[in-house]
Scaffold this active site. Structure first.
Site, short mmCIF file in Angstrom:
data_model
loop_
_atom_site.label_atom_id
_atom_site.label_comp_id
_atom_site.label_asym_id
_atom_site.label_seq_id
_atom_site.Cartn_x
_atom_site.Cartn_y
_atom_site.Cartn_z
N THR A 27 0.86 -1.19 0.00
CA THR A 27 0.00 0.00 0.00
C THR A 27 0.90 1.23 0.00
O THR A 27 2.10 1.15 0.29
CB THR A 27 -0.89 0.06 1.26
OG1 THR A 27 -0.05 0.17 2.39
CG2 THR A 27 -1.78 -1.16 1.38
N ALA A 59 3.28 -1.32 4.64
CA ALA A 59 2.59 -0.07 5.00
C ALA A 59 3.66 1.02 5.04
O ALA A 59 4.70 0.85 5.69
CB ALA A 59 1.93 -0.22 6.35
N VAL A 85 7.46 -2.55 7.00
CA VAL A 85 7.48 -1.08 6.97
C VAL A 85 8.14 -0.63 5.67
O VAL A 85 9.26 -1.02 5.35
CB VAL A 85 8.24 -0.51 8.19
CG1 VAL A 85 8.24 1.02 8.14
CG2 VAL A 85 7.60 -1.00 9.49
N LYS A 86 7.38 0.17 4.94
CA LYS A 86 7.86 0.66 3.64
C LYS A 86 8.56 1.99 3.86
O LYS A 86 7.98 2.92 4.44
CB LYS A 86 6.66 0.83 2.73
CG LYS A 86 6.93 0.65 1.29
CD LYS A 86 5.57 0.57 0.60
CE LYS A 86 5.68 0.88 -0.85
NZ LYS A 86 4.36 1.03 -1.46
N VAL A 87 9.79 2.07 3.41
CA VAL A 87 10.65 3.22 3.71
C VAL A 87 11.27 3.72 2.39
O VAL A 87 11.74 2.90 1.60
CB VAL A 87 11.78 2.78 4.69
CG1 VAL A 87 12.78 3.89 4.93
CG2 VAL A 87 11.18 2.29 6.02
#
Ligand code: E4P
Length: 221
Positions: A27, A59, A85-87
């Site tokens: 997402t 996310a 965790v999207k970074v």
């Protein structure tokens, strides 16, 4: 190659999951905004997605500084065991990835457009790296060539943790075909693209032929 669904829409996730093809979800803030998402509901929404999917759910952290990304990462990781965790692939993102991955939080480094960015993401501890294809095409560059380079470069080296390439920003069946031929580990696709992947005109034609022939059998009774 595994398929992730690139969406925040629960109905799309339910439907695609019922086909047995969804290994995860990605997402981003634009996708959440597109379904009319409200900030206050974001954590619960991620939890709903995580319950629907037996696989990693990326996310995105929206902070810009390492401290903000790390703090957001901690909150996101608490939501469900399958949260990733999207970074973003920036200096601050690398520093946050180093910390989060050392703590055992899986990170997907996103907005990756080059081999050096991908190698740095892997060295910082990213579990997933997302090279973007379509956005390169948008600026008249060759997104598939860039993805090919990233996949080859990552395959050249051993890392002390698993690293998987998520071909992202895929807009067509051809993008998905090329990503598979290159050997990308994962393709993340919008639901519209996933539906197109199932279709082929000769499949439709074959069904029409079966139907016509079966009608002849029925009429001959
Ligand atoms: C997935 O992680 C990416 O955010 C997504 O594939 C980007 O796609 P877009 O370039 O179509 O926005």
């Amino acid at each position: 190659m595994r398929f992730f669904l690139d969406t925040a829409d629960l109905d799309e996730i339910r439907e695609a999951a019922s086909w047995g093809v969804v290994a995860g979800v990605t997402t981003n803030p634009s996708l959440y905004a597109r379904i009319g998402g409200k900030l206050a509901d974001f954590p619960e929404h991620i939890q709903r997605i995580c319950k629907l999917v037996d696989g990693p759910v990326s996310a995105e952290a929206t902070g810009v500084t390492r401290d903000d990304i790390i703090a957001e990462g901690h909150e996101l990781a608490k939501l469900a065991p399958n949260v990733v965790v999207k970074v973003p692939t920036t200096v601050e993102g690398l520093a946050a990835t180093k910390t989060l991955s050392a703590e055992g939080v899986n990170v997907n480094m996103t907005l990756c457009f080059s081999v050096p960015q991908a190698l740095l993401a892997a060295r910082a501890g990213a579990r997933y790296i997302s090279p973007f294809v379509g956005r390169f095409d948008d600026i008249s560059e060759d997104g598939i060539a860039a993805l090919t380079d990233v996949v080859s470069a990552i395959e050249n080296y051993k890392f002390d943790h698993p690293v998987e390439i998520i071909a992202a920003s895929l807009r067509s069946a051809n993008h998905v075909t090329q990503a598979a031929l290159i050997g990308a580990d994962i393709a993340t696709v919008p639901f519209g693209v996933l539906k197109k992947l199932v279709s082929h005109p000769l499949t439709d034609r074959g069904l029409e032929m079966f139907e016509a022939d079966w009608q002849k059998v029925v009429n001959a009774q």
